[in-house]
Design an enzyme around this catalytic site. Structure first.
Site, short mmCIF file in Angstrom:
data_model
loop_
_atom_site.label_atom_id
_atom_site.label_comp_id
_atom_site.label_asym_id
_atom_site.label_seq_id
_atom_site.Cartn_x
_atom_site.Cartn_y
_atom_site.Cartn_z
N GLU A 265 2.31 -6.78 -5.27
CA GLU A 265 0.88 -6.59 -5.07
C GLU A 265 0.16 -6.41 -6.40
O GLU A 265 0.69 -5.80 -7.33
CB GLU A 265 0.62 -5.36 -4.20
CG GLU A 265 1.26 -5.45 -2.83
CD GLU A 265 1.20 -4.14 -2.06
OE1 GLU A 265 0.64 -3.17 -2.61
OE2 GLU A 265 1.72 -4.08 -0.94
N CYS B 197 -4.86 -3.84 -11.49
CA CYS B 197 -3.75 -2.92 -11.32
C CYS B 197 -2.47 -3.75 -11.14
O CYS B 197 -2.35 -4.49 -10.17
CB CYS B 197 -4.00 -2.04 -10.11
SG CYS B 197 -2.85 -0.69 -9.90
N CYS C 194 4.18 7.65 -1.30
CA CYS C 194 3.88 6.30 -1.76
C CYS C 194 4.63 5.27 -0.91
O CYS C 194 5.84 5.38 -0.71
CB CYS C 194 4.29 6.17 -3.23
SG CYS C 194 4.14 4.50 -3.88
N CYS D 149 8.94 8.65 -4.39
CA CYS D 149 7.90 9.67 -4.26
C CYS D 149 7.46 9.75 -2.80
O CYS D 149 7.25 8.71 -2.14
CB CYS D 149 6.72 9.33 -5.17
SG CYS D 149 7.16 9.36 -6.93
#
Length: 350
Positions: free
Chosen positions: A91, A104, A118, A115
């Site tokens: 992505e 990004c 996420c 994590c």
């Protein structure tokens, strides 16, 4: 003959290759100008190069970019699902403002750091991205911006994966983003976001290009951070902050601390006070971010009252901070969410 992807090479690499071909060195500048300034990736159309060189370039190099599988657009955010040559998906996000275009970038297919908020962490690590796959994300979006007379102005390594776990490829790609012959993006407009691989933060401080550093903190002490960021058990907050202040002293850049607010977990008054004690008097800026809900985790995003109260306490304690609006929540733009949705629709397990 196997071909090498052109987007993996820097100017020095090309000078060596052209020298071996007995080509004049200025031809490298002409070639790079076509690639990164004019957006022309067919050597045959590079009109100021000799035809025999154009043919050689076409034979010797590949100019493949990721394939756009899907796009989601909401407000000023566009999220791209890109497919790589081996069929893996990553992505990339474009965030548009009136005076800048920020992308990004992903650096891995998946992530190994798990994590606990996420979506990428649910995937596990498939593999690191190659330099050309990192650069290819930017060029795919830059091609669209060129059509509108615009360009990428900011790069943030904050997509899928941990940048400091793919260190060499990230550093090589930064050279291409930063160099005049490449994207020409200044170092203060390039940010690396990390969960905190302490030895690599020290390495990064000694690199030629002094980029901005963002640390995914998300908790004010080890007790809470251990619960959501497992690597904190290896590199606890005290060691992480010591490396951060070292980076700030060497680069003369303040450190950004990302703090995702999770309801009744890390968004209480006592958490804001503890965070203030950690950062008071330091070259720090806090980005407060309302968490993008991921259904596989038990958390909920903080309510607006708690977010505002948290910010007020930081303000009162003199901690520089910004409340970031999550433009991507409408399009599930949290890391890994679009990929997960796409694979789920195709009946593919994550």
């Amino acid at each position: 003959m196997s071909t090498k992807n052109i987007f993996s090479l820097n100017k020095e690499n090309l000078l060596e290759i052209f020298k071996g071909w007995n080509e004049l060195s200025y031809r490298v500048d002409q070639f790079l100008n076509w690639i990164y300034k004019k957006g022309e990736w067919d050597p045959v159309k590079m009109s100021n190069l000799p035809m025999n060189l154009r043919n050689k370039l076409k034979e010797f190099f590949s100019f493949d970019l990721p394939h756009v599988v899907d796009k989601k657009d909401a407000d000023n955010t566009i999220k791209y699902l890109l497919q790589l040559s081996d069929g893996e998906n990553i992505e990339t996000v474009l965030i548009r403002h009136h005076n800048r275009n920020t992308i990004c970038i992903s650096v891995q297919v998946g992530c190994s750091f798990s994590c606990k908020f996420c979506a990428t962490g649910l995937i596990g690590l498939k593999r690191n991205l190659k330099v050309e796959e990192i650069i290819g994300q930017a060029l795919t979006i830059q091609k669209e911006l060129w059509n509108e007379g615009e360009r990428i102005s900011n790069i943030v390594f904050m997509g899928m994966g941990e940048p400091l776990a793919n260190y060499d490829a990230v550093i090589r790609s930064i050279e291409i983003f930063n160099s005049d012959w490449g994207f020409g993006i200044g170092s203060k407009h390039i940010t690396i976001s990390t969960v905190g691989i302490v030895p690599r933060i020290y390495d990064l401080a000694n690199e030629k290009v002094k980029v901005r550093l963002a640390i995914s903190l998300h908790a004010p002490d080890n007790e809470f951070r251990n619960q959501i960021i497992p690597i904190n058990k290896k590199y606890p907050i005290e060691e992480l902050l010591e490396s951060a202040w070292f980076y700030a002293s060497v680069t003369k850049r303040r450190i950004t601390f990302e703090y995702v607010l999770i309801k009744d977990f890390n968004d209480r008054i006592e958490h804001a006070n503890k965070l203030s004690i950690l950062l008071k008097g330091k070259p720090a800026h806090v980005n407060l971010i309302s968490w993008n809900k991921v259904k596989e985790y038990p958390w909920e995003p903080s309510d607006i009252y708690s977010i505002r109260k948290f910010k007020e306490i930081l303000d009162k304690n003199g901690i520089n901070n910004t409340l970031r609006i999550s433009y991507g929540c409408k399009i599930r733009a949290g890391c890994g969410q679009l990929r997960a949705t796409y694979l789920g629709m195709r009946g593919i397990e994550l």
